[in-house]
Write an enzyme that holds these catalytic residues in place. Structure first.
Site, mmCIF file in Angstrom:
data_model
loop_
_atom_site.group_PDB
_atom_site.id
_atom_site.type_symbol
_atom_site.label_atom_id
_atom_site.label_comp_id
_atom_site.label_asym_id
_atom_site.label_seq_id
_atom_site.Cartn_x
_atom_site.Cartn_y
_atom_site.Cartn_z
ATOM 1 N N LYS A 155 0.844 -1.315 0.080
ATOM 2 C CA LYS A 155 0.128 0.039 -0.011
ATOM 3 C C LYS A 155 1.022 1.234 0.055
ATOM 4 O O LYS A 155 0.392 2.251 -0.685
ATOM 5 C CB LYS A 155 -0.997 -0.028 1.253
ATOM 6 C CG LYS A 155 -2.014 -1.078 1.194
ATOM 7 C CD LYS A 155 -3.168 -0.928 2.141
ATOM 8 C CE LYS A 155 -4.273 -2.127 2.307
ATOM 9 N NZ LYS A 155 -4.850 -2.025 3.020
ATOM 10 N N ASP A 186 -10.101 1.937 2.094
ATOM 11 C CA ASP A 186 -10.578 1.435 3.497
ATOM 12 C C ASP A 186 -10.930 2.552 4.478
ATOM 13 O O ASP A 186 -11.878 2.132 5.420
ATOM 14 C CB ASP A 186 -9.051 1.246 3.959
ATOM 15 C CG ASP A 186 -8.567 0.014 3.442
ATOM 16 O OD1 ASP A 186 -9.281 -0.946 2.964
ATOM 17 O OD2 ASP A 186 -7.338 -0.315 3.316
HETATM 18 P P1 NAP Z 1 -0.494 -3.941 10.595
HETATM 19 O O1 NAP Z 1 -0.460 -2.817 9.920
HETATM 20 O O2 NAP Z 1 0.475 -4.927 10.546
HETATM 21 O O3 NAP Z 1 -0.653 -3.487 12.416
HETATM 22 C C1 NAP Z 1 -1.126 -4.524 13.029
HETATM 23 C C2 NAP Z 1 -1.280 -3.973 14.414
HETATM 24 O O4 NAP Z 1 -1.413 -4.847 15.434
HETATM 25 C C3 NAP Z 1 -0.005 -2.993 15.257
HETATM 26 O O5 NAP Z 1 -0.591 -1.980 15.936
HETATM 27 C C4 NAP Z 1 0.451 -4.036 16.104
HETATM 28 O O6 NAP Z 1 1.312 -3.268 17.226
HETATM 29 C C5 NAP Z 1 -0.633 -4.737 16.668
HETATM 30 N N1 NAP Z 1 -0.080 -6.053 17.087
HETATM 31 C C6 NAP Z 1 0.127 -7.195 16.168
HETATM 32 N N2 NAP Z 1 0.603 -8.285 17.122
HETATM 33 C C7 NAP Z 1 0.559 -7.685 18.233
HETATM 34 C C8 NAP Z 1 0.692 -8.347 19.491
HETATM 35 N N3 NAP Z 1 1.084 -9.899 19.740
HETATM 36 N N4 NAP Z 1 0.538 -8.012 20.558
HETATM 37 C C9 NAP Z 1 0.092 -6.268 20.668
HETATM 38 N N5 NAP Z 1 -0.172 -5.790 19.406
HETATM 39 C C10 NAP Z 1 0.201 -6.603 18.367
HETATM 40 O O7 NAP Z 1 -2.043 -4.639 10.239
HETATM 41 P P2 NAP Z 1 -3.276 -3.916 9.905
HETATM 42 O O8 NAP Z 1 -3.230 -3.845 8.278
HETATM 43 O O9 NAP Z 1 -3.459 -2.539 10.529
HETATM 44 O O10 NAP Z 1 -4.274 -4.964 9.842
HETATM 45 C C11 NAP Z 1 -4.818 -5.137 11.385
HETATM 46 C C12 NAP Z 1 -6.043 -6.038 11.314
HETATM 47 O O11 NAP Z 1 -7.184 -5.396 10.657
HETATM 48 C C13 NAP Z 1 -5.707 -7.332 10.747
HETATM 49 O O12 NAP Z 1 -6.532 -8.185 11.416
HETATM 50 C C14 NAP Z 1 -6.453 -7.107 9.086
HETATM 51 O O13 NAP Z 1 -7.071 -8.507 8.660
HETATM 52 C C15 NAP Z 1 -7.635 -6.168 9.858
HETATM 53 N N6 NAP Z 1 -8.108 -5.396 8.647
HETATM 54 C C16 NAP Z 1 -9.469 -5.423 8.435
HETATM 55 C C17 NAP Z 1 -9.933 -4.658 7.164
HETATM 56 C C18 NAP Z 1 -11.376 -4.822 6.713
HETATM 57 O O14 NAP Z 1 -11.569 -4.295 5.573
HETATM 58 N N7 NAP Z 1 -12.288 -5.185 7.683
HETATM 59 C C19 NAP Z 1 -9.035 -3.761 6.374
HETATM 60 C C20 NAP Z 1 -7.680 -3.635 6.710
HETATM 61 C C21 NAP Z 1 -7.312 -4.429 7.795
HETATM 62 P P3 NAP Z 1 2.769 -3.112 16.820
HETATM 63 O O15 NAP Z 1 2.688 -1.236 16.245
HETATM 64 O O16 NAP Z 1 3.239 -2.988 18.402
HETATM 65 O O17 NAP Z 1 3.651 -3.896 16.063
#
Ligand code: NAP
Length: 280
Positions: A69, A105
């Site tokens: 992205k 999004d």
């Molecule tokens: P990302 O950019 O990788 O961010 C992940 C987030 O989760 C970060 O804040 C990370 O914290 C935190 N995290 C991951 N593992 C962790 C752990 N073990 N303990 C505490 N915090 C943790 O991912 P993203 O793209 O934002 O996606 C996040 C979720 O949203 C995913 O499950 C994805 O499938 C979902 N999503 C859904 C949609 C939809 O259309 N419904 C769209 C986009 C995303 P740190 O910063 O500390 O690493």
């Protein structure tokens, strides 16, 4: 005729799990549009070359997902306001030979909340957003656009601080969670915790007021442990499937035209697929 077929694709790595083809191909069938939506698994090395040759590769545009992205943001020669604000592009299309980028999004996040929890924005509304990654960026941007005060809690405080500074929110480490919960009118999980195959989100909802809405952007499983616990306490809940569905129309209109709608039939089709393929 085959040569009239308009093709779009999802570019990411990996992409095999994606439900976007179900959504776009359903709308093509329903609206009688000769279009096809395909999956393109591209490594970060291959992504820029593929995007530069998008038209030559036979595509009118496409969606972009993890991890491309930010790269798509740089490759687009112009972007819509939401993409510029969040620094990420998830929709690419061409216009007058130029590659343009947008972010849907953001719209998907807020349209889903408006649809599933009407009236959620109470006077003086305060949101507590968990996470500071890509999903959180979209959520915080849209909530601030609506004039909602936002607290961000993230494992890595520096990422929360960077996001908070960008949009005028407050950043906190995970230790602040119990203190922040009583003031929240809206709790949003934007971490990947609670998703099938990932770790559990460890949160005690007891300090949350009953009127608070609980939103999880995760949609596999459809009802996460967070949403189940919130529902059991009587909170209104919002799952992440509607965010996926509502973000899709923006790209569809750019590539194929028409007026695609998030119908109950479309939602049921995706729900059935998720339930069938998610391990119990
Ligand atoms: P990302 O950019 O990788 O961010 C992940 C987030 O989760 C970060 O804040 C990370 O914290 C935190 N995290 C991951 N593992 C962790 C752990 N073990 N303990 C505490 N915090 C943790 O991912 P993203 O793209 O934002 O996606 C996040 C979720 O949203 C995913 O499950 C994805 O499938 C979902 N999503 C859904 C949609 C939809 O259309 N419904 C769209 C986009 C995303 P740190 O910063 O500390 O690493």
């Amino acid at each position: 005729m085959a040569q009239d077929l308009r093709r779009a694709c999802l570019m990411g790595h990996p992409v095999a799990h994606s439900r976007s083809p179900m959504i776009h191909n359903y709308w093509c069938r329903q609206l009688g549009i000769a279009g096809a939506y395909e999956l393109k698994d591209l490594t970060p090395e291959d992504f820029p070359g593929f995007v530069h040759g998008l038209g030559k590769n036979g595509y009118v545009g496409g969606n972009v997902t993890v991890p491309h992205k930010e790269a798509a943001f740089k490759l687009a020669s112009a972007r819509d306001a939401a993409a510029d604000a969040v620094g990420a592009v998830n929709v690419l299309w061409t216009e007058d030979g130029r590659l343009l980028g947008g972010n849907s999004d953001t719209h998907g996040f807020i349209a889903n909340l408006d649809e599933r929890a009407p009236g959620w924005k109470v006077s003086g509304c305060r949101a507590l957003v968990l996470g500071a990654g890509g999903a959180a960026r979209s959520a915080v941007y849209m909530l601030r656009q609506r004039g909602v005060g936002v607290d961000i809690v993230n494992r890595t405080l520096a990422r929360a601080q960077e996001l908070a500074a960008r949009f005028g929110a407050q950043a906190h480490g995970t230790g602040a969670l119990a203190r922040l919960l009583p003031a929240a009118d809206l709790l949003v999980n934007c971490t990947s915790l609670g998703m099938a195959g990932k770790g559990a989100l460890d949160i005690d909802l007891a300090p949350l007021k009953r009127s608070a809405v609980v939103y999880d952007v995760i949609y596999v499983p459809l009802e996460t442990a967070l949403l189940r616990a919130a529902r059991a306490r009587g909170h209104r809940t919002v799952d992440g499937l509607g965010m996926l569905l509502h973000q899709a129309g923006y790209g569809f209109r750019k590539w194929f035209g028409g007026d695609p709608q998030v119908s109950p039939e479309l939602r049921s089709m995706l729900e059935a697929d998720i339930v069938a393929k998610t391990p119990k």
